[in-house]
Scaffold this active site. Structure first.
Site, PDB file in Angstrom:
ATOM      1  N   SER A  21      -4.722   2.987   3.944  1.00 23.09           N
ATOM      2  CA  SER A  21      -3.363   3.255   3.493  1.00 23.09           C
ATOM      3  C   SER A  21      -2.381   3.081   4.655  1.00 23.09           C
ATOM      4  O   SER A  21      -2.598   3.624   5.730  1.00 23.09           O
ATOM      5  CB  SER A  21      -3.294   4.672   2.947  1.00 23.09           C
ATOM      6  OG  SER A  21      -2.000   4.935   2.529  1.00 23.09           O
ATOM      7  N   GLY A  22      -1.346   2.321   4.414  1.00 24.50           N
ATOM      8  CA  GLY A  22      -0.333   2.106   5.452  1.00 24.50           C
ATOM      9  C   GLY A  22      -0.641   0.936   6.360  1.00 24.50           C
ATOM     10  O   GLY A  22       0.073   0.685   7.322  1.00 24.50           O
ATOM     11  N   THR A  64       0.406  -3.772   0.731  1.00 25.66           N
ATOM     12  CA  THR A  64       1.451  -4.026  -0.251  1.00 25.66           C
ATOM     13  C   THR A  64       2.458  -5.027   0.305  1.00 25.66           C
ATOM     14  O   THR A  64       2.900  -5.940  -0.393  1.00 25.66           O
ATOM     15  CB  THR A  64       2.143  -2.709  -0.631  1.00 25.66           C
ATOM     16  OG1 THR A  64       1.131  -1.827  -1.084  1.00 25.66           O
ATOM     17  CG2 THR A  64       3.156  -2.920  -1.724  1.00 25.66           C
ATOM     18  N   ASN A 117       2.060   6.821   4.736  1.00 27.24           N
ATOM     19  CA  ASN A 117       2.878   5.654   4.403  1.00 27.24           C
ATOM     20  C   ASN A 117       4.048   6.108   3.552  1.00 27.24           C
ATOM     21  O   ASN A 117       3.872   6.814   2.561  1.00 27.24           O
ATOM     22  CB  ASN A 117       1.987   4.659   3.625  1.00 27.24           C
ATOM     23  CG  ASN A 117       2.732   3.378   3.274  1.00 27.24           C
ATOM     24  OD1 ASN A 117       3.930   3.260   3.503  1.00 27.24           O
ATOM     25  ND2 ASN A 117       2.001   2.428   2.727  1.00 27.24           N
ATOM     26  N   SER A 126       3.702   4.470  -0.139  1.00 28.45           N
ATOM     27  CA  SER A 126       2.277   4.310  -0.434  1.00 28.45           C
ATOM     28  C   SER A 126       2.074   4.022  -1.919  1.00 28.45           C
ATOM     29  O   SER A 126       2.661   4.670  -2.784  1.00 28.45           O
ATOM     30  CB  SER A 126       1.566   5.594  -0.043  1.00 28.45           C
ATOM     31  OG  SER A 126       0.203   5.467  -0.325  1.00 28.45           O
ATOM     32  N   SER A 127       1.257   3.004  -2.190  1.00 26.63           N
ATOM     33  CA  SER A 127       0.978   2.696  -3.595  1.00 26.63           C
ATOM     34  C   SER A 127       0.022   3.764  -4.113  1.00 26.63           C
ATOM     35  O   SER A 127      -1.049   3.938  -3.560  1.00 26.63           O
ATOM     36  CB  SER A 127       0.315   1.330  -3.709  1.00 26.63           C
ATOM     37  OG  SER A 127       0.868   0.441  -2.788  1.00 26.63           O
ATOM     38  N   GLY A 146      -5.911   1.715  -0.174  1.00 25.37           N
ATOM     39  CA  GLY A 146      -6.915   1.581   0.877  1.00 25.37           C
ATOM     40  C   GLY A 146      -7.746   2.836   1.016  1.00 25.37           C
ATOM     41  O   GLY A 146      -7.491   3.868   0.380  1.00 25.37           O
ATOM     42  N   GLU A 195      -9.013   6.159   2.128  1.00 25.14           N
ATOM     43  CA  GLU A 195      -8.158   7.308   2.476  1.00 25.14           C
ATOM     44  C   GLU A 195      -8.977   8.486   2.951  1.00 25.14           C
ATOM     45  O   GLU A 195      -9.968   8.856   2.326  1.00 25.14           O
ATOM     46  CB  GLU A 195      -7.365   7.751   1.242  1.00 25.14           C
ATOM     47  CG  GLU A 195      -6.052   7.039   1.111  1.00 25.14           C
ATOM     48  CD  GLU A 195      -5.243   7.508  -0.091  1.00 25.14           C
ATOM     49  OE1 GLU A 195      -5.692   8.410  -0.819  1.00 25.14           O
ATOM     50  OE2 GLU A 195      -4.155   6.946  -0.291  1.00 25.14           O
TER      51      GLU A 195
HETATM   52  N1  LIG Z   1       4.213  -7.388   7.931  1.00 21.91           N
HETATM   53  C1  LIG Z   1       4.942  -6.294   8.121  1.00 21.91           C
HETATM   54  N2  LIG Z   1       6.090  -6.376   8.802  1.00 21.91           N
HETATM   55  C2  LIG Z   1       6.842  -5.282   8.999  1.00 21.91           C
HETATM   56  N3  LIG Z   1       6.522  -4.070   8.560  1.00 21.91           N
HETATM   57  C3  LIG Z   1       5.386  -3.902   7.874  1.00 21.91           C
HETATM   58  C4  LIG Z   1       4.554  -5.034   7.604  1.00 21.91           C
HETATM   59  N4  LIG Z   1       3.493  -4.594   6.903  1.00 21.91           N
HETATM   60  C5  LIG Z   1       3.689  -3.257   6.724  1.00 21.91           C
HETATM   61  N5  LIG Z   1       4.809  -2.848   7.297  1.00 21.91           N
HETATM   62  C6  LIG Z   1       5.343  -1.486   7.331  1.00 21.91           C
HETATM   63  O1  LIG Z   1       4.307  -0.611   7.014  1.00 21.91           O
HETATM   64  C7  LIG Z   1       4.617   0.132   5.860  1.00 21.91           C
HETATM   65  C8  LIG Z   1       3.357   0.343   5.029  1.00 21.91           C
HETATM   66  O2  LIG Z   1       2.954  -0.874   4.513  1.00 21.91           O
HETATM   67  P1  LIG Z   1       2.279  -0.980   3.092  1.00 21.91           P
HETATM   68  O3  LIG Z   1       2.126  -2.398   2.820  1.00 21.91           O
HETATM   69  O4  LIG Z   1       3.031  -0.190   2.110  1.00 21.91           O
HETATM   70  O5  LIG Z   1       0.887  -0.341   3.344  1.00 21.91           O
HETATM   71  P2  LIG Z   1      -0.328  -0.218   2.332  1.00 21.91           P
HETATM   72  O6  LIG Z   1       0.073  -0.881   1.095  1.00 21.91           O
HETATM   73  O7  LIG Z   1      -1.443  -0.896   3.019  1.00 21.91           O
HETATM   74  O8  LIG Z   1      -0.541   1.180   2.164  1.00 21.91           O
HETATM   75  C9  LIG Z   1       5.651  -0.629   5.142  1.00 21.91           C
HETATM   76  O9  LIG Z   1       6.476   0.213   4.406  1.00 21.91           O
HETATM   77  C10 LIG Z   1       6.402  -1.288   6.280  1.00 21.91           C
HETATM   78  O10 LIG Z   1       7.354  -0.412   6.804  1.00 21.91           O
HETATM   79 MG   LIG Z   2       0.258  -0.133  -0.710  1.00 26.20          MG
END
Ligand SMILES: Nc1ncnc2c1ncn2[C@@H]1O[C@H](COP(=O)(O)OP(=O)(O)O)[C@@H](O)[C@H]1O
Ligand SMILES: [Mg+2]
Length: 1038
Positions: A123-124, A128, A173, A176-177, A400, A402
């Site tokens: 997660s994070g 996403t 996050n 977070s989804s 992811g 957790e």
């Molecule tokens: N490629 C990226 N560039 C900039 N910031 C990112 C990037 N990927 C993730 N982040 C930052 O990390 C945070 C969490 O990413 P997210 O994709 O929501 O994580 P996950 O879906 O894996 O839990 C996002 O809200 C963003 O702020």
């Molecule tokens: Mg996500």
């Protein structure tokens, strides 16, 4: 000639391949496969760190992409970047999520198969975000038609809506989804995105009613309160303050700096309008959201009898209004439970705890089902109604792995799902790869890796797995509790190496596990789960009584979500755990049928901080993501394999022996082909059915060469095709021309035949007319006669005599003799008339004189015809040539004519030059200044000439006339003229005599002389021996 050409072509291909390779090598260790010490985890981490420091967050392991969350905007997702990666070979540019997307897309287009991109990580870690970047990339770079733009917009905008309802701020996050999402993007055969489909997995419903400190409820609640217009909020009975609502204030962080709820609200509202939500849908939807908030604030008290009541009914009034249900029914359903005893229904009051439970259950149920409804609704708007074959790229963004301080049923499910995905990865890469080498008979040293199948089995095995045990416990009669479930676990799976409880753990580990907990040794690490709530959450019970109330709702969405059939179905609903297990199994099936691409996301630190690289955390992730094993397999193995026939089919154009058709076995074909394009022995291996290519660059070079030759082939095909089309067009034109020609010839022939027919008729008529030409005018000869007439007249035009002397005349046909005669006369008259008109007065006078001459001499004197053509002069002597003295003597008598003459003496015939002058009254014979003789016309007796051509004439006077000297013998050159002039002035009939042989002339009284006229050889005049004047003239020929 041909072989030379071929050599050049081959050289060109080689050069092209080499050029591309050197360009690629500059990028350095952007692919872990290129690491020297590829077995060392430290080297791996070092490379990752080095790159991360330079903000290079992406690195490949072969085709797998490792991504480290930068926690900052890097400016690498611009349109320019998208264009850069478009259609470029995978290894040509630095690693990027766009390269993965583009690669999947290209493969899908060229091989017409389905793909998925699995994005995993905790997660994070950025899953996403990565999935959004891919979606954007495809939306921007794929070809697009105007009509399909809406499909693309919907695909893009489905995201903010789903995130508003399904994402929340957690400790890990801020976005977070809280649900799993698998999205298919459908492409038509041209590679245009035409639609999509979303499958959602297990939304974390418990979050609706409870959040840990530092966490929030789903975004939509805050967005509505922050962004919703005053009117909307008052319609929903809400106040603009999250602190008022129990369901929002438990996490104690309703406002977060990283989230702008107001802006997000605008985005969501806009997205709703694009994805087909109408006014009523939104009214219903926000009614439900508001109802959830109101539900949270429903407060229960117990009265003295132990009955639960709701002291403040304002909340449930709003709920009743917004959901369109009866207030009293709702009230009853929240505070009583209906127990069915045989045929009777008994109302049984609930205590406070149970009331709160049923309230929360209702909130979770309506939110959870509304989320499902939302996904379905979005799917309807994404659905493509054209049912031609589509290829898809699936994007899996699932929660992811957790690990929290306290992990519950949700974490259990989530982590189980991650185990399954890891299993998929192992199946599809590590294991499959090694099995394949064995099957293909490729020499190969097996790589050791941890296969997490044991853990999957521990969770999901029928009858023996944790989920089965949980279900059993839920269904068991009696009073099962979370604790009894835990005991069952210890009993049934206690011996499993990956399972632990406090009781089973050794003395050291024991301290860390409480009595209510069990621990699973996941592939990604240990997670301790608290068994509390497992049964309840697995059952996900909503009292039947409440369900019934909801079934009667007038809110369209609730009505759709709670169907009466569900009430009637007495079968126990499938538990949440089993449902989830089944849906994960379905997902795995979906994925197994597609070509995979992987993105492994790594979280660099726990603090969401940019440029902080936590070695420990990262090593852990590298380990559980199995990246080292993956790298080892990659290095030891082959980057690429392909069945011989497919390989040959794709690249056969690179070798003249295999192009366009290879008739031998595919293996031999491939051998020929790679020998021709110059693969080195270490670059490939030939298996039983497949070729294995060790390095990506080899394949890449081949692909480049193929691209190059493809263009040539395309040009050739194009030219052949164009030639074909042109030829066809030409043949068509030719055929058309022939047809036209034939028609035209036909038309001409018909015309000709008509003409000939007409001609024969005319000829026949002509002949008939000719035969009957002498008959009276009748139908038989009418035309002929008309023709003859016309013809004669027309002909005559060209033969009309030109002058009066022209006596020619076109001979007329018999029938026209009369006419012709008449015409001839008319013509002649006309000519005469014309002639006469042309004659001048002078000429007329001349003519008159000639007429006189004619009267006098025609047929009488030789030389007359010849004289005709000589015009008469006015006079042969000008007045100036006459001596003035003579003129004076003549006086007033006007001179009419004068001519030089030769005068012969009457006696001796001596010849003397004289002038003969005629006046009105008399004639004069003049010698210079002397008038030798004057004869008045009255005295003139006659004039004689011979009948021969001589010019001699004699002027006779009367012998009685004493005044006169005698006759005058004159010789004149123009005898006709002179005699005519004389005759004219004298005006006496029978004046002129033409004599033959000789004439007598009077010399003097009684004395006469004779002139003999003869013809001879030459002209001469002489006095002969008889004393006569002999005039010899030349005989005229005529
Ligand atoms: N490629 C990226 N560039 C900039 N910031 C990112 C990037 N990927 C993730 N982040 C930052 O990390 C945070 C969490 O990413 P997210 O994709 O929501 O994580 P996950 O879906 O894996 O839990 C996002 O809200 C963003 O702020
Ligand atoms: Mg996500």
């Amino acid at each position: 000639m041909d072989s030379k050409k071929e050599e050049v072509r081959q050289k060109h291909i080689r050069l092209h391949m080499e050029g591309a390779l050197t360009a690629r090598d500059k990028v350095g260790v952007q692919d872990f496969v290129l690491l020297d010490s590829y077995t060392s985890e430290s080297a791996f981490v070092d490379n990752l760190r080095k790159r991360y420091r330079e903000n290079l967050i992406y690195t490949y392991i072969g085709t797998l992409l490792v991504s480290v969350n930068p926690y900052q905007e890097l400016g690498i997702y611009t349109i320019k970047q998208m264009e850069l990666y478009q259609g470029v070979n995978f290894f040509e540019l630095p690693p990027h999520v766009y390269a993965v997307a583009d690669n999947a897309y290209r493969m899908m287009c060229s091989e017409l198969n389905n793909h998925f991109i699995l994005i995993s990580g905790e997660s994070g870690a950025g899953k996403t975000e990565a999935s959004k970047k891919i979606l954007q990339y495809l939306a921007v770079t794929c070809p697009m038609t105007e009509s399909l733009q809406i499909a693309r917009d919907r695909l893009l905008l489905s995201n903010p809506v789903l995130e508003a309802f399904g994402n929340a701020k957690t400790l890990r996050n801020d976005n977070s989804s809280r649900f799993g999402k698998y999205m298919d993007i459908q492409f038509d055969f041209k590679g245009i995105p035409v639609g999509g489909h979303i499958i959602s997995y297990l939304i974390e419903k418990s979050r609706v009613v409870f959040q840990n400190h530092g966490e929030r409820n789903f975004h939509i609640f805050y967005q509505l309160l922050e962004g919703g217009e005053d009117d909307l909020l008052s319609y929903l009975g809400l106040v603009r303050n999250p602190q008022v609502y129990l369901y929002l204030k438990q996490g104690r962080c309703a406002r977060v700096t990283s989230i702008n709820d107001k802006d997000d609200w605008k985005t969501v509202v806009k997205a709703f309008s694009i994805i087909d939500f109408n006014e009523t849908d939104l009214e219903n939807l926000f009614g439900i959201v508001a109802s959830v908030l109101h539900l949270g604030n429903v407060h229960f008290v117990e009265d003295g009898d132990g009955c639960v009541t709701i002291p403040d009914s304002s909340q449930i009034r709003w709920i009743a209004k917004l959901l369109g249900i009866h207030l009293s029914a709702l009230q009853e359903a929240l505070t009583y439970r209906k127990i069915e005893a045989k045929s009777e229904e008994v109302l049984c009051p609930l205590n406070i705890d149970l009331s709160v439970y049923s309230r929360d259950a209702m909130a979770k149920a309506i939110y959870g089902r509304t989320f499902t409804w939302l996904v379905n609704k979005i799917n309807r708007s994404l659905a493509n109604m054209d049912f031609t074959r589509k290829t898809v790229i699936g994007l899996l963004d699932i929660y992811g792995f957790e690990v929290f301080d306290k992990n519950g049923f949700e974490q259990f499910c989530i982590n189980y799902c991650n185990e399954k995905l890891q299993q998929l990865l192992i199946e599809m890469t590590l294991k499959a790869e090694q099995i394949e080498y064995e099957l293909e008979g490729i020499e190969w040293e097996p790589i050791q890796y941890f296969n997490n199948k044991v853990i999957c089995d521990l969770v999901e095995e029928k009858h023996r797995g944790i989920i089965s045990i949980l279900d059993e416990e839920c269904l068991r009669p009696g009073s099962p509790t979370d604790l009894s479930f835990l005991e069952k676990l210890e009993e049934k799976v206690g011996k499993h190496a990956h399972f632990q409880t406090r009781k089973l753990a050794g003395p050291k580990a024991r301290k860390k596990i409480s009595w209510m907990e069990f621990r699973l040794l996941h592939y990604a690490g240990e997670v301790t789960y608290c068994a509390r709530g497992f049964l309840e959450k697995n059952n996900d019970l909503l009292y039947r009584h409440l369900k019934k109330v909801l079934c009667g709702s007038k809110n369209g969405i609730i009505k759709e979500c709670f169907l009466v059939e569900e009430l009637e179905n007495r079968k126990r609903p499938t538990t949440v755990g089993t449902q989830f297990k089944n849906s994960v199994a379905n997902l795995i099936d979906i994925l197994m049928s597609k070509e995979p691409s992987y993105i492994r996301c790594i979280k660099p630190n726990e603090g969401k901080e940019p440029s902080k690289f936590d070695d420990f955390l990262i090593r852990h992730q590298i380990r559980y993501l199995g990246l080292m094993e993956h790298l080892r397999v990659r290095r030891a193995g082959f980057a690429y394999r392909r069945r011989y026939e497919h390989f040959l089919q794709r690249y056969k154009s690179l070798c003249p022996d295999t192009w366009p058709h290879w008739h031998g076995s595919p293996l031999e074909g491939v051998e020929k082909l790679i020998k021709y394009i110059g693969y080195k022995p270490e670059e490939y291996k030939l298996g039983r059915t497949k070729i294995f290519i060790r390095f990506p660059r080899t394949l890449f070079a081949t692909e480049d060469a193929f691209e190059f030759s493809k263009h040539q082939l395309v040009a050739k095909i194009q030219s052949t095709y164009k030639g074909c089309v042109e030829r066809r067009a030409y043949l068509k034109k030719r055929q058309a021309a022939i047809t036209l020609e034939a028609f035209w010839r036909g038309a001409l022939a018909r015309k000709e035949i008509k003409r000939r027919k007409w001609a024969t008729q005319i000829i026949r008529k002509f002949i008939r007319g000719f035969i009957n030409r002498n008959q009276t005018l009748c139908s038989e000869n009418e035309d002929y006669i008309i023709f003859v007439r016309k013809n004669y007249i027309l002909n005559l035009r060209h033969h009309v005599p030109k002058n009066v002397l022209d006596k020619s005349w076109l001979k007329p046909p018999a029938i026209l003799e009369n006419t012709s005669e008449m015409l001839k006369k008319i013509c002649m008259r006309n000519l005469v008339r014309q002639y006469c008109r042309k004659v001048t007065a002078q000429r007329k006078a001349q003519m008159q004189q000639k007429v006189i001459t004619s009267d006098l001499f025609r047929g009488k004197k030789a030389g007359y015809p010849e004289s005709l053509s000589q015009p008469f002069a006015e006079s042969r002597i000008d007045e100036v040539d006459i001596n003035p003295k003579v003129l004076q003597l003549i006086g007033s008598e006007k001179i009419q004519y004068g001519t030089p003459v030769v005068k012969y003496d009457r006696n001796g015939f001596k010849a003397r030059q004289r002038q003969l002058i005629l006046t009105q009254k008399a004639l004069y014979v003049v010698e210079l200044a002397k008038i030798k003789q004057r004869i008045e016309y009255k005295a003139l007796k006659g004039v004689s000439t011979s009948n021969l051509s001589d010019g001699l004439f004699v002027i006779h006077v009367s012998p009685e006339d004493t005044k006169q000297k005698g006759d005058i013998i004159l010789l004149c050159e123009h005898v006709f003229e002179t005699v005519t002039k004389l005759f004219m002035v004298v005006k006496k009939e029978d004046l002129v005599q033409v004599v033959r042989g000789s004439l007598q002339f009077y010399i003097s009284s009684g004395k006469e002389g004779t002139i003999i006229f003869n013809t001879g050889q030459e002209e001469q005049i002489y006095k002969d021996k008889d004393g006569q004047l002999t005039v010899v003239s030349v005989q005229m020929k005529s």
